[in-house]
Design an enzyme around this catalytic site. Structure first.
Site, PDB file in Angstrom:
ATOM      1  N   GLU A  22     -34.857  70.910  34.501  1.00  0.00           N
ATOM      2  CA  GLU A  22     -34.931  70.951  33.049  1.00  0.00           C
ATOM      3  C   GLU A  22     -34.885  69.508  32.580  1.00  0.00           C
ATOM      4  O   GLU A  22     -33.906  68.790  32.808  1.00  0.00           O
ATOM      5  CB  GLU A  22     -33.793  71.749  32.420  1.00  0.00           C
ATOM      6  CG  GLU A  22     -34.016  71.875  30.909  1.00  0.00           C
ATOM      7  CD  GLU A  22     -32.988  72.723  30.218  1.00  0.00           C
ATOM      8  OE1 GLU A  22     -33.157  73.947  30.169  1.00  0.00           O
ATOM      9  OE2 GLU A  22     -32.004  72.140  29.718  1.00  0.00           O
ATOM     10  N   CYS A  32     -30.824  68.047  25.120  1.00  0.00           N
ATOM     11  CA  CYS A  32     -32.259  68.172  25.381  1.00  0.00           C
ATOM     12  C   CYS A  32     -32.964  69.028  24.339  1.00  0.00           C
ATOM     13  O   CYS A  32     -34.176  68.895  24.129  1.00  0.00           O
ATOM     14  CB  CYS A  32     -32.493  68.734  26.780  1.00  0.00           C
ATOM     15  SG  CYS A  32     -31.642  70.299  27.087  1.00  0.00           S
TER      16      CYS A  32
END
Length: 492
Positions: A256, A290
């Protein structure tokens, strides 16, 4: 396995390898980013710690029943969940202190841990292969087997949950593990190790944990032929670099990576509901997330209302230390990141972005010693600007107009990232049309950052490989094996 924690007044972090505390290495200081006071020390022993950890995990994979005993894995995962619940408040204190998160946001992170471990405990019990009869007289077995040693490389911004998010499915699949965390959260990592050691049925070497200030230990994990799978959370640039290195051994990577989440507000959006969420989408974890909502795309009819409403809300954000329970947003992780983020804002202004709310470093008053940065809001019209295209990893928001649905989709997708997006509209048909058109792994409608244990999470484009959470999380750690038998047919 048991451990005696160090005194809180003389914190000394330790690496945890093969069930033992390891304190070899040069002692370095752990810092409170809100004050820059020294809060403890940690041993910096990255490369050697990585070598010992991989050796311990390899031995545990070969010599214990971990890879073969589904019930053991489920039991240990539940024991880990219970241990994190018992130690929540202790972990909350060190996470807030060392990472800078305000208490509510640190609690938000920690309160996701136990359920992820228990979800993975359930998958450990149901995980299995299948049998089939491809043709008369033949039987085929498809086994799903753990790959071996899994490296879990997690970042400093949400160190507990981002470690557990990769660790739990790796353990459920039957892998043994080596966790690497950055030195900025060495004290938090050490407390995590003490908590995990409370799982009474956990074999030594199944979980190993170390931290480091440099890249040497991580590089060893990526380059070691004894580590066939790497689960990495971090920047896209680092993800590209480690996947290039790991290609030499055709390693399995689950990643990720970066994000630049567009928040799309249509003219029919409920602004009373939207504005508080849009504010938090920028300021949660001080924008060091993120999925930070860092790009506002607003339809012409609501543009001024959203711009002015957000500017007012951001001006009123109370920046302060986690120790002050009235703080809305804590510090960045360190002063170097304050300088970096401020440089990003200056470059954006020089490139043509217009200041709505400048924000920036706090250089005077009681917060001046810490790594504090007030949130910024910049108006943009050029989608190619670096401030629009590149991840900032700080509380900096751009706002941009669009005319219609097609333009909103075009602007949102005009980016190399595809981790997440948010849509604000009362039109159900439009929300589903736009959600399907967006190139993003997670899309929230009239909300932001809703992630569940049973729903897959990950990125499109340059935001990642594979998925975490949900049943697909196991796939990063599993090999399929076909066994063909030919017992023949019973004669009639």
């Amino acid at each position: 396995m048991t451990m005696t924690p160090d005194s809180a007044t003389s914190r000394k972090a330790f690496n945890w390898i093969n069930g033992s505390q390891c304190q070899e290495g040069e002692l370095k200081r752990s810092i409170d980013p809100a004050t820059y006071n020294v809060i403890g020390h940690y041993p910096d022993y990255g490369l050697e710690a990585a070598k010992f950890a991989v050796a311990a995990a390899s031995k545990a994979f070969r010599e214990t029943l971990w890879a073969h005993d589904h019930e053991l894995r489920a039991r240990v995962l539940d024991q880990l969940a219970c241990a994190f619940e018992r130690n929540r408040d202790r972990l909350l204190e060190i996470l807030s202190l060392e990472n800078g998160k305000v208490k509510a946001e640190a609690a938000f992170e920690l309160d996701m841990v136990a359920s992820k471990l228990r979800y993975s405990a359930a998958t450990a019990l149901v995980e299995g292969g299948r049998a089939m009869t491809p043709k008369p007289g033949s039987i085929s077995l498809i086994l799903r087997q753990p790959m071996g040693v899994a490296a879990v490389i997690a970042p400093w911004n949400s160190p507990v949950i981002l470690t557990i998010r990769s660790l739990a499915p790796a353990l459920a699949a039957g892998c043994t593990t080596v966790i690497k965390l950055p030195a900025q959260v060495a004290q938090t990592a050490s407390v995590m190790a003490e908590i995990m050691a409370e799982a009474e049925d956990l074999p030594n070497g199944v979980i190993n944990l170390f931290f480091e200030s440099g890249p040497e230990g991580s590089a060893y994990l990526v380059d070691s032929p004894e580590v066939p799978v790497v689960s990495f959370t971090g920047s896209t640039r680092t993800g590209r670099a480690i996947s290039s290195t790991g290609a030499r051994y055709l390693k399995r990577f689950g990643m990720e990576l970066g994000g630049k989440t567009p928040m799309i507000v249509f003219d029919d959006a409920d602004l009373d509901a939207a504005l508080p969420v849009l504010e938090k989408a920028l300021t949660v974890f001080s924008g060091q997330f993120c999925m930070t909502g860092s790009r506002m795309l607003v339809q012409n009819g609501k543009y001024e209302a959203v711009r002015d409403g957000l500017a007012e809300r951001l001006r009123n954000v109370k920046v302060g230390p986690a120790a002050d329970l009235s703080s809305d947003m804590g510090p960045l992780i360190d002063r170097a990141n304050v300088e970096r983020v401020d440089g990003v804002v200056e470059a954006a202004i020089a490139a043509g972005a217009k200041v709505v709310e400048r924000g920036g470093p706090i250089n005077v008053g009681p917060l001046a010693d810490g790594a504090f940065f007030r949130p910024a809001l910049l108006e943009v019209s050029d989608n190619s600007l670096a401030i629009v295209q590149e991840e900032t990893f700080g509380p900096v928001l751009t706002i941009q107009r669009f005319a219609d649905e097609a333009e909103a989709i075009r602007l949102a997708n005009d980016n190399e990232y595809g981790l997440s997006a948010s849509i604000w509209t009362r039109d159900v048909d439009r929300s589903l049309r736009v959600a399907q058109a967006l190139e993003a792994g997670s899309v929230w409608i009239n909300d932001w950052a809703k992630v569940y244990d049973g729903t897959e999470e990950g990125g499109f484009k340059q935001s990642g490989l594979g998925r975490l959470n949900g049943l697909a999380a196991l796939d990063d750690f599993i090999e399929h094996k076909h066994i063909a038998l030919k017992p023949g047919l019973t004669h009639r």
